[in-house]
Design a protein around this motif. Structure first.
Motif, mmCIF file in Angstrom:
data_model
loop_
_atom_site.group_PDB
_atom_site.id
_atom_site.type_symbol
_atom_site.label_atom_id
_atom_site.label_comp_id
_atom_site.label_asym_id
_atom_site.label_seq_id
_atom_site.Cartn_x
_atom_site.Cartn_y
_atom_site.Cartn_z
ATOM 1 N N GLN A 52 -51.869 62.404 -41.903
ATOM 2 C CA GLN A 52 -51.584 63.628 -41.157
ATOM 3 C C GLN A 52 -50.271 63.514 -40.378
ATOM 4 O O GLN A 52 -49.494 64.472 -40.298
ATOM 5 N N GLY A 53 -50.027 62.332 -39.807
ATOM 6 C CA GLY A 53 -48.805 62.117 -39.052
ATOM 7 C C GLY A 53 -47.565 62.208 -39.917
ATOM 8 O O GLY A 53 -46.564 62.837 -39.543
ATOM 9 N N PHE A 54 -47.622 61.594 -41.095
ATOM 10 C CA PHE A 54 -46.475 61.657 -42.006
ATOM 11 C C PHE A 54 -46.233 63.082 -42.485
ATOM 12 O O PHE A 54 -45.086 63.527 -42.579
ATOM 13 N N ARG A 55 -47.301 63.809 -42.770
ATOM 14 C CA ARG A 55 -47.141 65.199 -43.186
ATOM 15 C C ARG A 55 -46.558 66.037 -42.052
ATOM 16 O O ARG A 55 -45.744 66.944 -42.280
ATOM 17 N N ALA A 56 -46.961 65.709 -40.825
ATOM 18 C CA ALA A 56 -46.505 66.468 -39.663
ATOM 19 C C ALA A 56 -45.005 66.340 -39.440
ATOM 20 O O ALA A 56 -44.373 67.244 -38.893
ATOM 21 N N ILE A 57 -44.419 65.205 -39.869
ATOM 22 C CA ILE A 57 -42.974 65.023 -39.674
ATOM 23 C C ILE A 57 -42.175 65.402 -40.919
ATOM 24 O O ILE A 57 -40.974 65.176 -40.985
ATOM 25 N N GLY A 58 -42.864 65.962 -41.911
ATOM 26 C CA GLY A 58 -42.147 66.486 -43.063
ATOM 27 C C GLY A 58 -42.129 65.608 -44.298
ATOM 28 O O GLY A 58 -41.438 65.923 -45.271
ATOM 29 N N ALA A 59 -42.869 64.508 -44.296
ATOM 30 C CA ALA A 59 -42.925 63.644 -45.474
ATOM 31 C C ALA A 59 -43.717 64.327 -46.577
ATOM 32 O O ALA A 59 -44.647 65.098 -46.311
ATOM 33 N N GLY A 60 -43.364 64.045 -47.816
ATOM 34 C CA GLY A 60 -44.058 64.631 -48.942
ATOM 35 C C GLY A 60 -45.481 64.109 -49.070
ATOM 36 O O GLY A 60 -45.859 63.117 -48.447
ATOM 37 N N TYR A 61 -46.246 64.782 -49.918
ATOM 38 C CA TYR A 61 -47.662 64.441 -50.067
ATOM 39 C C TYR A 61 -47.846 63.016 -50.571
ATOM 40 O O TYR A 61 -48.637 62.244 -50.013
ATOM 41 N N LEU A 62 -47.120 62.648 -51.622
ATOM 42 C CA LEU A 62 -47.295 61.320 -52.217
ATOM 43 C C LEU A 62 -46.831 60.215 -51.271
ATOM 44 O O LEU A 62 -47.476 59.174 -51.161
ATOM 45 N N LEU A 63 -45.695 60.432 -50.595
ATOM 46 C CA LEU A 63 -45.214 59.442 -49.635
ATOM 47 C C LEU A 63 -46.219 59.275 -48.502
ATOM 48 O O LEU A 63 -46.507 58.152 -48.069
ATOM 49 N N SER A 64 -46.765 60.381 -48.028
ATOM 50 C CA SER A 64 -47.746 60.329 -46.943
ATOM 51 C C SER A 64 -49.006 59.599 -47.373
ATOM 52 O O SER A 64 -49.573 58.804 -46.620
ATOM 53 N N LEU A 65 -49.444 59.864 -48.590
ATOM 54 C CA LEU A 65 -50.647 59.229 -49.114
ATOM 55 C C LEU A 65 -50.444 57.729 -49.279
ATOM 56 O O LEU A 65 -51.283 56.921 -48.855
ATOM 57 N N ALA A 66 -49.319 57.352 -49.880
ATOM 58 C CA ALA A 66 -49.027 55.932 -50.088
ATOM 59 C C ALA A 66 -48.859 55.211 -48.757
ATOM 60 O O ALA A 66 -49.342 54.090 -48.571
ATOM 61 N N SER A 67 -48.184 55.849 -47.811
ATOM 62 C CA SER A 67 -47.964 55.249 -46.495
ATOM 63 C C SER A 67 -49.277 55.035 -45.767
ATOM 64 O O SER A 67 -49.495 53.987 -45.144
ATOM 65 N N ALA A 68 -50.162 56.016 -45.850
ATOM 66 C CA ALA A 68 -51.453 55.920 -45.171
ATOM 67 C C ALA A 68 -52.238 54.717 -45.681
ATOM 68 O O ALA A 68 -52.817 53.960 -44.889
ATOM 69 N N PHE A 69 -52.244 54.536 -46.983
ATOM 70 C CA PHE A 69 -53.002 53.426 -47.551
ATOM 71 C C PHE A 69 -52.350 52.085 -47.249
ATOM 72 O O PHE A 69 -52.998 51.149 -46.739
ATOM 73 N N LEU A 70 -51.055 51.961 -47.528
ATOM 74 C CA LEU A 70 -50.377 50.675 -47.401
ATOM 75 C C LEU A 70 -50.231 50.231 -45.945
ATOM 76 O O LEU A 70 -50.433 49.051 -45.625
ATOM 77 N N ILE A 71 -49.881 51.156 -45.069
ATOM 78 C CA ILE A 71 -49.702 50.803 -43.656
ATOM 79 C C ILE A 71 -51.021 50.353 -43.042
ATOM 80 O O ILE A 71 -51.096 49.305 -42.396
ATOM 81 N N ASN A 72 -52.064 51.128 -43.246
ATOM 82 C CA ASN A 72 -53.343 50.770 -42.645
ATOM 83 C C ASN A 72 -53.938 49.520 -43.282
ATOM 84 O O ASN A 72 -54.541 48.692 -42.590
ATOM 85 N N LEU A 73 -53.744 49.356 -44.580
ATOM 86 C CA LEU A 73 -54.210 48.145 -45.243
ATOM 87 C C LEU A 73 -53.506 46.918 -44.677
ATOM 88 O O LEU A 73 -54.126 45.870 -44.445
ATOM 89 N N GLY A 74 -52.211 47.047 -44.418
ATOM 90 C CA GLY A 74 -51.441 45.922 -43.922
ATOM 91 C C GLY A 74 -51.649 45.597 -42.455
ATOM 92 O O GLY A 74 -51.503 44.445 -42.041
ATOM 93 N N LEU A 75 -51.994 46.611 -41.652
ATOM 94 C CA LEU A 75 -52.058 46.417 -40.202
ATOM 95 C C LEU A 75 -53.467 46.301 -39.632
ATOM 96 O O LEU A 75 -53.651 45.738 -38.551
ATOM 97 N N SER A 76 -54.447 46.828 -40.331
ATOM 98 C CA SER A 76 -55.784 46.936 -39.760
ATOM 99 C C SER A 76 -56.353 45.592 -39.299
ATOM 100 O O SER A 76 -56.713 45.424 -38.128
ATOM 101 N N ARG A 77 -56.441 44.634 -40.178
ATOM 102 C CA ARG A 77 -57.062 43.348 -39.824
ATOM 103 C C ARG A 77 -56.266 42.608 -38.756
ATOM 104 O O ARG A 77 -56.846 41.914 -37.920
ATOM 105 N N LYS A 78 -54.950 42.771 -38.773
ATOM 106 C CA LYS A 78 -54.116 42.082 -37.796
ATOM 107 C C LYS A 78 -54.341 42.613 -36.381
ATOM 108 O O LYS A 78 -54.209 41.870 -35.405
ATOM 109 N N THR A 79 -54.662 43.899 -36.280
ATOM 110 C CA THR A 79 -54.857 44.489 -34.957
ATOM 111 C C THR A 79 -56.317 44.483 -34.525
ATOM 112 O O THR A 79 -56.627 44.922 -33.411
ATOM 113 N N ARG A 80 -57.205 43.983 -35.390
ATOM 114 C CA ARG A 80 -58.635 43.934 -35.044
ATOM 115 C C ARG A 80 -59.181 42.541 -35.335
ATOM 116 O O ARG A 80 -60.133 42.380 -36.105
ATOM 117 N N PRO A 81 -58.586 41.515 -34.712
ATOM 118 C CA PRO A 81 -59.014 40.135 -34.975
ATOM 119 C C PRO A 81 -60.450 39.891 -34.523
ATOM 120 O O PRO A 81 -60.894 40.413 -33.499
#
Length: 209
Positions: A52-81
């Motif tokens: 939703q955040g990426f879409r809100a700043i004007g990113a395309g659907y595919l970029l927003s979708l890929a970013s949502a998956f990759l960013i959260n996959l990469g950061l989730s475990r690191k921020t919830r030790p």
């Protein structure tokens, strides 16, 4: 959009070892950077909020979708030790308060290890790499900075930095292909995202008129 920081802004809340090195003393700057994507302000950013955040700043659907998956996959475990494997952890939430734990290598160093803004490192970007314009980076200058920031064999850091900066460049470059200093400063404190969302909403409103 540019932030006017005085020497007093960096005095309180700074460790002795960091004293005098230009560190923001108020709320964690890296937290401000990601807080825009915490759409319901509960302190946890889930993939659908990143989307939703990426879409809100004007990113395309595919970029927003890929970013949502990759960013959260990469950061989730690191921020919830210490979180045990559960349905909750499978939801890939990113805890805003622990975002500094997910800081990757091969970056600009503008955020320190605790997520605070380091003003002299920000200014160093332009002192070293802004050759064409003192207050902006061209595509080639941006690539030169990314190459210079690479740490040996830190392949994940290389990819993360390249992805972040190239995405920023593609979304925020001006008509002359320049990534302005004020724009980059706004990314570090999160204010740019809010402005981009307002502009997108205003543009959408004009189309309806």
């Amino acid at each position: 959009m540019a932030s006017s920081l005085t020497s007093n802004d960096f005095q309180e809340g700074v460790d002795d070892e960091d004293a005098g090195r230009g560190l923001v003393s108020d709320e964690n700057a890296l937290q401000k950077h990601v807080a825009f994507f915490d759409r319901n302000n509960d302190g946890i950013i889930y993939p659908w909020e990143t989307f939703q955040g990426f879409r809100a700043i004007g990113a395309g659907y595919l970029l927003s979708l890929a970013s949502a998956f990759l960013i959260n996959l990469g950061l989730s475990r690191k921020t919830r030790p210490g979180k045990a494997f559960s349905l909750e952890t499978l939801m890939l939430g990113v805890e805003v308060k622990n975002i500094h734990m997910a800081k990757h290598g091969s970056d600009s160093g503008v955020y320190d290890s605790k997520g605070r803004f380091v003003s002299w490192k920000f200014e160093e970007i332009f002192a070293k790499f802004a050759r064409t314009h003192s207050d902006a980076l061209t595509s080639d200058e941006l690539k030169a900075m990314l190459k210079a920031n690479r740490e040996p064999k830190d392949y994940r850091g290389w990819v993360a930095s390249w992805t972040e900066w190239i995405t920023l460049y593609n979304l925020c470059k001006d008509k002359e292909g320049l990534l302005k200093k004020d724009t980059i400063r706004g990314v570090y404190d999160g204010s740019l995202f809010q402005q981009m969302e307002r502009e997108k909403l205003a543009a959408a409103g004009k189309k309806k008129e």
